[in-house]
Design a protein around this motif. Structure first.
Motif, mmCIF file in Angstrom:
data_model
loop_
_atom_site.group_PDB
_atom_site.id
_atom_site.type_symbol
_atom_site.label_atom_id
_atom_site.label_comp_id
_atom_site.label_asym_id
_atom_site.label_seq_id
_atom_site.Cartn_x
_atom_site.Cartn_y
_atom_site.Cartn_z
ATOM 1 N N HIS A 45 -9.837 -2.114 4.641
ATOM 2 C CA HIS A 45 -9.466 -3.088 5.665
ATOM 3 C C HIS A 45 -8.582 -4.264 5.100
ATOM 4 O O HIS A 45 -7.470 -4.177 5.808
ATOM 5 N N GLN A 46 -8.801 -4.818 4.005
ATOM 6 C CA GLN A 46 -7.978 -5.922 3.428
ATOM 7 C C GLN A 46 -6.769 -5.068 3.000
ATOM 8 O O GLN A 46 -5.517 -6.028 3.152
ATOM 9 N N LYS A 47 -6.662 -4.102 2.630
ATOM 10 C CA LYS A 47 -5.343 -3.206 2.107
ATOM 11 C C LYS A 47 -4.443 -2.947 3.255
ATOM 12 O O LYS A 47 -2.986 -2.901 2.907
ATOM 13 N N LEU A 48 -4.875 -2.923 4.433
ATOM 14 C CA LEU A 48 -4.255 -2.702 5.629
ATOM 15 C C LEU A 48 -2.924 -3.578 5.847
ATOM 16 O O LEU A 48 -1.832 -3.221 5.991
ATOM 17 N N ASP A 49 -3.192 -4.873 5.458
ATOM 18 C CA ASP A 49 -2.376 -6.011 5.523
ATOM 19 C C ASP A 49 -1.119 -5.804 4.726
ATOM 20 O O ASP A 49 -0.061 -6.074 4.958
ATOM 21 N N ILE A 50 -1.255 -5.065 3.610
ATOM 22 C CA ILE A 50 -0.427 -4.835 2.425
ATOM 23 C C ILE A 50 0.525 -3.752 3.157
ATOM 24 O O ILE A 50 1.926 -3.824 2.739
ATOM 25 N N TYR A 51 0.108 -2.776 3.933
ATOM 26 C CA TYR A 51 0.830 -1.592 3.999
ATOM 27 C C TYR A 51 1.285 -1.664 5.514
ATOM 28 O O TYR A 51 1.696 -0.449 6.224
ATOM 29 N N LYS A 52 1.073 -2.768 6.115
ATOM 30 C CA LYS A 52 1.759 -2.599 7.670
ATOM 31 C C LYS A 52 3.204 -2.480 7.723
ATOM 32 O O LYS A 52 3.848 -3.255 6.977
#
Length: 326
Positions: free
Chosen positions: A319-326
């Motif tokens: 979930h934390q990595k979602l911010d990177i790839y938005k």
């Protein structure tokens, strides 16, 4: 998309402890269900139908007592039935399952609509294990509620396909419950199985190394001392390709030059009471490539807690990595 069975959302983690020949018994099943994961065992782990029924009564009584004393709901349990014309106990064992309304039936070596209908008659579910698309299509046509995809690297009679294409192939035509098997030993592995499209992780080898398993201590130690490279896929033991621990093969004189030998299994002989298979599998030990992540033997309660912690951590990291790839 079909709605998954409601019990999945009530589990501690989305996992099933697979039915393991000679290894799974009432103690392991009860411990798993008390700790919120599905516990299962093969009917043929008991030598007679009468003994099999006694195990069912033991499991049902223990789980009922647990629920009454704690107010908590135990996870459902399941039984593995060998659906093969030369298994003389199938009809009698199925009748016992219907009598006791076993929540989950796991079928192997054949999926037939008559069995599925018998289990559905009391509200039970049928999951069928497969190693290739063709088997999955036949099981889907028989009306099973779920498919267990036994991918490369799994313990026992594993397939040879990587889990990614196997899940992708089956998902194209099957929208019911999918369970993924093969090298799943950690909470992170469970999270990975779900990301690949499975609804449940199907774990065998990891539960060999539990206090409640029926595995000998030497077997558990060999798993701890082994890595993925110590797993040998061979038909030399019983005629059916399966994964075994290299040291146990070598101890019985099955060396590398014999691993490639092919044989034809005589189901009529072996399924009578599984005597021939039991003789082989009691001295030559099966395990999956997931041994590389197993470093100790634990009580089921402790293992499930560790799996849950690692599972949640893996999901949170994603979930934390979602911010990177938005």
């Amino acid at each position: 998309m079909s709605t998954p069975p409601t019990f999945i959302n009530e589990l501690s983690i989305p996992a099933v402890a697979a039915p393991m020949f000679l290894i799974s018994g009432p103690q392991l099943v009860i411990a798993c269900c008390k700790n919120g994961i599905v516990g299962t065992f093969p009917a043929l782990n008991q030598r007679t139908t009468e003994g099999f029924e006694a195990w069912l009564v033991e499991i049902k009584t223990a789980l009922s007592d647990f629920e009454q004393s704690t107010g908590k709901k135990a996870a459902p349990f399941g039984v593995n039935l060998i659906v093969h014309k030369t298994n003389p106990r199938l009809e009698a064992d199925l009748a016992v399952c219907v009598k006791h309304k076993v929540p989950l039936i796991i079928t192997s070596l054949g999926a037939v609509s008559e069995l599925v209908n018998a289990v559905h008659s009391y509200g039970g579910l049928v999951f069928h294990d497969i190693i290739k698309k063709r088997h999955a299509e036949k099981a889907a046509a028989a009306g099973v509620d779920g498919l267990i995809l036994v991918a490369a690297g799994a313990g026992g009679h594993a397939g040879t396909l990587h889990p990614m294409p196997l899940v992708a192939e089956v998902r194209r035509f099957f929208d019911k419950t999918l369970l993924l098997s093969g090298c799943i030993s950690t909470g992170r592995d469970i999270a990975t199985a779900l990301q690949m499209g499975a609804d449940l992780a199907y774990m065998g080898t990891r539960f060999i190394n539990t206090d409640e398993s029926r595995a000998p201590e030497a077997y558990q130690k060999m798993i701890i001392d082994s890595s993925a490279s110590d797993i040998v896929y061979t038909a030399a033991v019983s005629g059916v390709p399966a994964n075994f621990l290299r040291p146990s093969l070598e101890k019985m004189g099955i060396t590398e030059d014999l691993w490639s030998q092919k044989g034809k299994v005589d189901f009529g002989k072996e399924m009578t009471v599984a005597n021939e298979e039991a003789k082989a599998w009691s001295t030559i030990w099966s395990a999956g490539q997931g041994v590389t992540s197993i470093h100790q033997t634990l009580p089921v309660q402790t293992l499930v807690k560790e799996l849950k912690t690692a599972f949640i951590t893996a999901i949170q990291e994603q979930h934390q990595k979602l911010d990177i790839y938005k």
